[in-house]
Structures are given as structure tokens and as C-alpha cells.
Design a protein around this motif. Sequence first.
Motif, PDB file in Angstrom:
ATOM      1  N   GLN A 188       0.825  -1.206   0.000  1.00 56.04           N
ATOM      2  CA  GLN A 188       0.000   0.000   0.000  1.00 56.04           C
ATOM      3  C   GLN A 188       0.862   1.260   0.000  1.00 56.04           C
ATOM      4  OE1 GLN A 188      -2.838  -0.077   3.225  1.00 56.04           O
ATOM      5  NE2 GLN A 188      -3.418  -2.203   2.846  1.00 56.04           N
ATOM      6  N   ILE A 189       1.911   1.261   0.827  1.00 55.75           N
ATOM      7  CA  ILE A 189       2.792   2.431   0.907  1.00 55.75           C
ATOM      8  C   ILE A 189       3.566   2.609  -0.398  1.00 55.75           C
ATOM      9  CG2 ILE A 189       4.760   3.443   2.106  1.00 55.75           C
ATOM     10  CD1 ILE A 189       2.158   3.477   3.711  1.00 55.75           C
ATOM     11  N   LEU A 190       4.030   1.508  -0.985  1.00 51.39           N
ATOM     12  CA  LEU A 190       4.763   1.594  -2.250  1.00 51.39           C
ATOM     13  C   LEU A 190       3.868   2.126  -3.366  1.00 51.39           C
ATOM     14  CD1 LEU A 190       6.796  -1.748  -2.123  1.00 51.39           C
ATOM     15  CD2 LEU A 190       7.705   0.577  -1.872  1.00 51.39           C
ATOM     16  N   ASN A 191       2.639   1.651  -3.419  1.00 52.45           N
ATOM     17  CA  ASN A 191       1.705   2.155  -4.433  1.00 52.45           C
ATOM     18  C   ASN A 191       1.389   3.627  -4.205  1.00 52.45           C
ATOM     19  OD1 ASN A 191       1.281  -0.155  -6.068  1.00 52.45           O
ATOM     20  ND2 ASN A 191      -0.033  -1.055  -4.506  1.00 52.45           N
ATOM     21  N   LEU A 192       1.288   4.025  -2.928  1.00 54.17           N
ATOM     22  CA  LEU A 192       1.052   5.432  -2.610  1.00 54.17           C
ATOM     23  C   LEU A 192       2.216   6.296  -3.096  1.00 54.17           C
ATOM     24  CD1 LEU A 192      -0.413   7.760  -1.134  1.00 54.17           C
ATOM     25  CD2 LEU A 192       0.794   7.069   0.952  1.00 54.17           C
ATOM     26  N   LEU A 193       3.438   5.838  -2.848  1.00 52.85           N
ATOM     27  CA  LEU A 193       4.615   6.592  -3.290  1.00 52.85           C
ATOM     28  C   LEU A 193       4.644   6.744  -4.809  1.00 52.85           C
ATOM     29  CD1 LEU A 193       7.338   5.084  -0.915  1.00 52.85           C
ATOM     30  CD2 LEU A 193       6.447   7.422  -0.865  1.00 52.85           C
ATOM     31  N   LYS A 194       4.283   5.686  -5.524  1.00 53.35           N
ATOM     32  CA  LYS A 194       4.266   5.761  -6.988  1.00 53.35           C
ATOM     33  C   LYS A 194       3.175   6.712  -7.472  1.00 53.35           C
ATOM     34  CE  LYS A 194       5.600   2.414  -9.570  1.00 53.35           C
ATOM     35  NZ  LYS A 194       5.784   1.179 -10.364  1.00 53.35           N
ATOM     36  N   ASP A 195       2.015   6.680  -6.837  1.00 56.15           N
ATOM     37  CA  ASP A 195       0.925   7.585  -7.216  1.00 56.15           C
ATOM     38  C   ASP A 195       1.307   9.042  -6.972  1.00 56.15           C
ATOM     39  OD1 ASP A 195      -0.600   5.414  -7.935  1.00 56.15           O
ATOM     40  OD2 ASP A 195      -1.762   5.358  -6.069  1.00 56.15           O
ATOM     41  N   LEU A 196       1.936   9.301  -5.826  1.00 53.39           N
ATOM     42  CA  LEU A 196       2.358  10.668  -5.498  1.00 53.39           C
ATOM     43  C   LEU A 196       3.442  11.149  -6.454  1.00 53.39           C
ATOM     44  CD1 LEU A 196       2.467  10.374  -1.597  1.00 53.39           C
ATOM     45  CD2 LEU A 196       0.812  11.694  -2.945  1.00 53.39           C
ATOM     46  N   GLN A 197       4.307  10.233  -6.881  1.00 49.98           N
ATOM     47  CA  GLN A 197       5.366  10.602  -7.827  1.00 49.98           C
ATOM     48  C   GLN A 197       4.764  11.057  -9.149  1.00 49.98           C
ATOM     49  OE1 GLN A 197       8.018   7.428  -9.201  1.00 49.98           O
ATOM     50  NE2 GLN A 197       9.725   8.875  -9.101  1.00 49.98           N
ATOM     51  N   GLU A 198       3.778  10.336  -9.634  1.00 60.65           N
ATOM     52  CA  GLU A 198       3.121  10.715 -10.885  1.00 60.65           C
ATOM     53  C   GLU A 198       2.359  12.026 -10.738  1.00 60.65           C
ATOM     54  OE1 GLU A 198       0.702   7.528 -12.220  1.00 60.65           O
ATOM     55  OE2 GLU A 198       2.356   6.108 -12.429  1.00 60.65           O
ATOM     56  N   GLN A 199       1.729  12.205  -9.575  1.00 56.59           N
ATOM     57  CA  GLN A 199       0.907  13.384  -9.351  1.00 56.59           C
ATOM     58  C   GLN A 199       1.738  14.658  -9.216  1.00 56.59           C
ATOM     59  OE1 GLN A 199      -1.804  12.888  -6.085  1.00 56.59           O
ATOM     60  NE2 GLN A 199      -2.690  14.945  -6.285  1.00 56.59           N
ATOM     61  N   PHE A 200       2.890  14.560  -8.526  1.00 53.66           N
ATOM     62  CA  PHE A 200       3.694  15.755  -8.230  1.00 53.66           C
ATOM     63  C   PHE A 200       5.052  15.765  -8.923  1.00 53.66           C
ATOM     64  CE2 PHE A 200       0.946  15.046  -4.489  1.00 53.66           C
ATOM     65  CZ  PHE A 200       0.226  16.238  -4.527  1.00 53.66           C
ATOM     66  N   ASN A 201       5.285  14.799  -9.822  1.00 49.52           N
ATOM     67  CA  ASN A 201       6.563  14.699 -10.538  1.00 49.52           C
ATOM     68  C   ASN A 201       7.743  14.662  -9.565  1.00 49.52           C
ATOM     69  OD1 ASN A 201       8.156  14.491 -12.879  1.00 49.52           O
ATOM     70  ND2 ASN A 201       8.539  16.695 -12.894  1.00 49.52           N
ATOM     71  N   LEU A 202       7.656  13.812  -8.563  1.00 48.20           N
ATOM     72  CA  LEU A 202       8.688  13.705  -7.540  1.00 48.20           C
ATOM     73  C   LEU A 202       9.866  12.869  -8.031  1.00 48.20           C
ATOM     74  CD1 LEU A 202       6.387  12.931  -4.467  1.00 48.20           C
ATOM     75  CD2 LEU A 202       7.489  15.118  -4.983  1.00 48.20           C
ATOM     76  N   THR A 203      11.017  13.136  -7.467  1.00 41.04           N
ATOM     77  CA  THR A 203      12.210  12.337  -7.702  1.00 41.04           C
ATOM     78  C   THR A 203      12.541  11.617  -6.401  1.00 41.04           C
ATOM     79  OG1 THR A 203      13.030  13.991  -9.264  1.00 41.04           O
ATOM     80  CG2 THR A 203      14.627  12.378  -8.423  1.00 41.04           C
ATOM     81  N   TYR A 204      12.706  10.294  -6.468  1.00 40.33           N
ATOM     82  CA  TYR A 204      12.963   9.500  -5.267  1.00 40.33           C
ATOM     83  C   TYR A 204      14.391   8.958  -5.251  1.00 40.33           C
ATOM     84  CZ  TYR A 204       7.901   9.191  -4.294  1.00 40.33           C
ATOM     85  OH  TYR A 204       6.581   9.467  -4.015  1.00 40.33           O
ATOM     86  N   PHE A 205      15.007   9.045  -4.079  1.00 41.22           N
ATOM     87  CA  PHE A 205      16.240   8.310  -3.785  1.00 41.22           C
ATOM     88  C   PHE A 205      15.818   7.252  -2.773  1.00 41.22           C
ATOM     89  CE2 PHE A 205      20.679   8.618  -1.626  1.00 41.22           C
ATOM     90  CZ  PHE A 205      21.026   7.393  -2.166  1.00 41.22           C
ATOM     91  N   PHE A 206      15.620   6.029  -3.252  1.00 40.38           N
ATOM     92  CA  PHE A 206      14.957   4.982  -2.460  1.00 40.38           C
ATOM     93  C   PHE A 206      15.981   3.966  -1.956  1.00 40.38           C
ATOM     94  CE2 PHE A 206      12.369   1.345  -1.484  1.00 40.38           C
ATOM     95  CZ  PHE A 206      11.168   1.864  -1.066  1.00 40.38           C
ATOM     96  N   ILE A 207      16.082   3.832  -0.636  1.00 39.39           N
ATOM     97  CA  ILE A 207      17.040   2.923  -0.012  1.00 39.39           C
ATOM     98  C   ILE A 207      16.305   1.730   0.582  1.00 39.39           C
ATOM     99  CG2 ILE A 207      18.747   2.718   1.850  1.00 39.39           C
ATOM    100  CD1 ILE A 207      19.123   5.759   1.572  1.00 39.39           C
ATOM    101  N   ALA A 208      16.837   0.540   0.360  1.00 41.09           N
ATOM    102  CA  ALA A 208      16.229  -0.668   0.919  1.00 41.09           C
ATOM    103  C   ALA A 208      17.250  -1.799   0.928  1.00 41.09           C
ATOM    104  CB  ALA A 208      14.993  -1.079   0.118  1.00 41.09           C
ATOM    105  N   HIS A 209      16.972  -2.824   1.721  1.00 38.94           N
ATOM    106  CA  HIS A 209      17.788  -4.040   1.673  1.00 38.94           C
ATOM    107  C   HIS A 209      17.025  -5.173   0.989  1.00 38.94           C
ATOM    108  CE1 HIS A 209      15.500  -4.476   5.484  1.00 38.94           C
ATOM    109  NE2 HIS A 209      15.406  -5.721   5.081  1.00 38.94           N
ATOM    110  N   ASP A 210      15.750  -4.928   0.679  1.00 36.05           N
ATOM    111  CA  ASP A 210      14.889  -5.917   0.034  1.00 36.05           C
ATOM    112  C   ASP A 210      14.888  -5.663  -1.472  1.00 36.05           C
ATOM    113  OD1 ASP A 210      12.806  -7.470  -0.968  1.00 36.05           O
ATOM    114  OD2 ASP A 210      11.590  -7.257   0.843  1.00 36.05           O
ATOM    115  N   LEU A 211      15.498  -6.562  -2.224  1.00 32.45           N
ATOM    116  CA  LEU A 211      15.618  -6.352  -3.668  1.00 32.45           C
ATOM    117  C   LEU A 211      14.277  -6.383  -4.393  1.00 32.45           C
ATOM    118  CD1 LEU A 211      18.633  -7.306  -2.907  1.00 32.45           C
ATOM    119  CD2 LEU A 211      18.805  -7.750  -5.347  1.00 32.45           C
ATOM    120  N   SER A 212      13.319  -7.145  -3.884  1.00 29.62           N
ATOM    121  CA  SER A 212      12.020  -7.200  -4.547  1.00 29.62           C
ATOM    122  C   SER A 212      11.288  -5.866  -4.423  1.00 29.62           C
ATOM    123  CB  SER A 212      11.167  -8.332  -3.947  1.00 29.62           C
ATOM    124  OG  SER A 212      10.999  -8.158  -2.555  1.00 29.62           O
ATOM    125  N   VAL A 213      11.463  -5.182  -3.299  1.00 29.84           N
ATOM    126  CA  VAL A 213      10.874  -3.855  -3.112  1.00 29.84           C
ATOM    127  C   VAL A 213      11.514  -2.855  -4.056  1.00 29.84           C
ATOM    128  CG1 VAL A 213      10.679  -1.920  -1.492  1.00 29.84           C
ATOM    129  CG2 VAL A 213      10.161  -4.242  -0.724  1.00 29.84           C
TER     130      VAL A 213
END
Length: 331
Positions: free
Chosen positions: A206-231
Amino acid sequence: MPPAGTQKDMKNKMNDYLLNVENLKTWFPIKKGLLRKTVGHVKAVDDISFQIAAGSTFGLVGESGSGKTTAARTIARLIGATGGKVDFNGENILSLRQSELRKIRKDISMVFQDPYSSLNPRMTVGTIVGEPLKIHKIATGAELSERVAALLEKVGLSASHINRYPHEFSGGQRQRIGIARALALEPKLVICDEPVSALDVSIQSQILNLLKDLQEQFNLTYFFIAHDLSVVEFISDIVAVMYLGKIVEIAPSAALYENPLHPYTKLLLSAIPKPVPERKKTAVSAAGLETELCAGCPFYGRCPLGDDFCSKNAPPLEEKASGHKAACFKT
């Protein structure tokens, strides 16, 4: 002769990079003795370079302790850099004074890993989300309340939650509050430091989909850090793999997952659980758990392909295929 407009197109392409990190280093001194003499350094971030295009998502992945969070905090000027350059929107933010940095802070925000400790339990949701707007003197009074209510609704919460406290919300809802706070100043770059690792799997999506929706809506640029490769695969356009302070592989997301080149990347991918059992393949083993550093490749002690040459020579991060770089002599 190059086609007309080629030089102009190349220049425009360079300008499309919102963030350009060059040879970034963050070293922490090791002190010993009564006089606390520096006897060495922990090279948490050791000479890394990458670019993030405006409107894209750059994923940085690696084990705990690889230097991912230190890199992010250095870029955000929460930790001092030992060397290198961080060019944000055409300006080297590492050279800015604190008074000059205040203007840049409006354009860079962070979403933190732990939704429980990143929110002040003594502040209401309205105060938490509205605090950046008050600090930068953007809105006050009724206008502030209206903007906070709108932000809460954009992240899937109700405006009626404005007077509640963080303890009244679940982990996923708290992370939504953190995202609303990060978006308050309409930033150009959002640094997401493992924003879903502390959440249940069902809430993560849900949070990942929210981040993608907000990126499209506001043309955001993400620097996304994780240890989970599938995420990282789900959300990123470009993925970099980090090991012991160095980037060992960087490629477009599809290319990296379909054809990993570095033995460490292969090791990480082999550890992803498969929902449906597949025919047994030849796996890349860790070849022991030695992590002692040598003068050469940082992965040498765990690499099944490493030889004497690797132990004495550090492989450069170089292009192996179009847009696909790896730091390995064996690929």
C-alpha cells in the motif's frame, strides 16, 4: 558529422539530472589511547558516484552496514562529508554554508525507516505535518490548517485526524503521516530511507503504491534505499548495489534483475524467496563469511570467483553493457 541538435540534446540530458554525486566519501575516525589519536578510519561511504534524473526513482540496495543510510544522510547534509561533490539542481550543496543550506532544505525531504520513532509523540498530527510550513514561514493560521488537511487526504488519511496523536495510529498510518510531512514543502527530491522495512508485507504494498501515485501526481524524484531487492525492483528505474561503502553494480532495474553481473548482486538475488519452487539452479554461494578487507576487491573474502589478482587490485566500476556498470574483473 553528428546530426543537428545532438550537442544541444546532450546538454539538455545532463541538465535533466537533479542530483549528481561524484566521488562521495564519508569516513569516521577510529581513535585510541589516552590522547584519542586517530589510528584509522571506518570508510562508511568510499568514493561513490551516481546520477538521479528528475522525475525518476533511484534505488540503492545492500546489506545492513553497507553504507546506504550514511550516503543518504551525507547527501542531505545531516552528516558531514569527508570528500566529493553533491550537485543538486546545479549547486554543490556540500560547499554551502548553513544560511545558504536553508534554501535548499525546502527542496530535499526525507521519509524515515521507523514510523514509530520518527514522529514526536507529544505533537498532534496537524503540528507534525504543519511544522515545516511554519519553520519556513509559508503558511499560518487557517491557511496552515487547510494545507495540512489537504496533505493528509493526499496520503490516504482523513482531515479529521488533524488533532490526534501518533499513538492513535497504526504503523502504516504513521508512515503516511511521515510522507505527508515530507511533501509539505513540495520538495523536488524525496529521500526514502527503508520506508517500508518496519511494516507488514500487506501494508508495504500500500505504501509503495502510494509513493508511486504521489510521484506521478507531483513529478517527484525518489532516492529509495532498501535491503529488500524485490521492493527496489518494484519501485526503481535505476538500481545501484552497495557493498562495504562502494557501489559494485549499477544498471536499469530490468537489466540488473535479468542479468546481474557482480557476484554480490547474484548472491543477493539468490536469497529472494520464490513463491513457486523452481528447478534447482546453480546458486552463488558466499564462499565463507570472511569480511576481512584487503587491498583489492572489497568482496574478495566472500567471492567464489576471487583469485590472487582480485586480492591485490581494486576493480573499477566500469560499463560492461549499455548503461550497465559493474566493479568486477570476472565479468
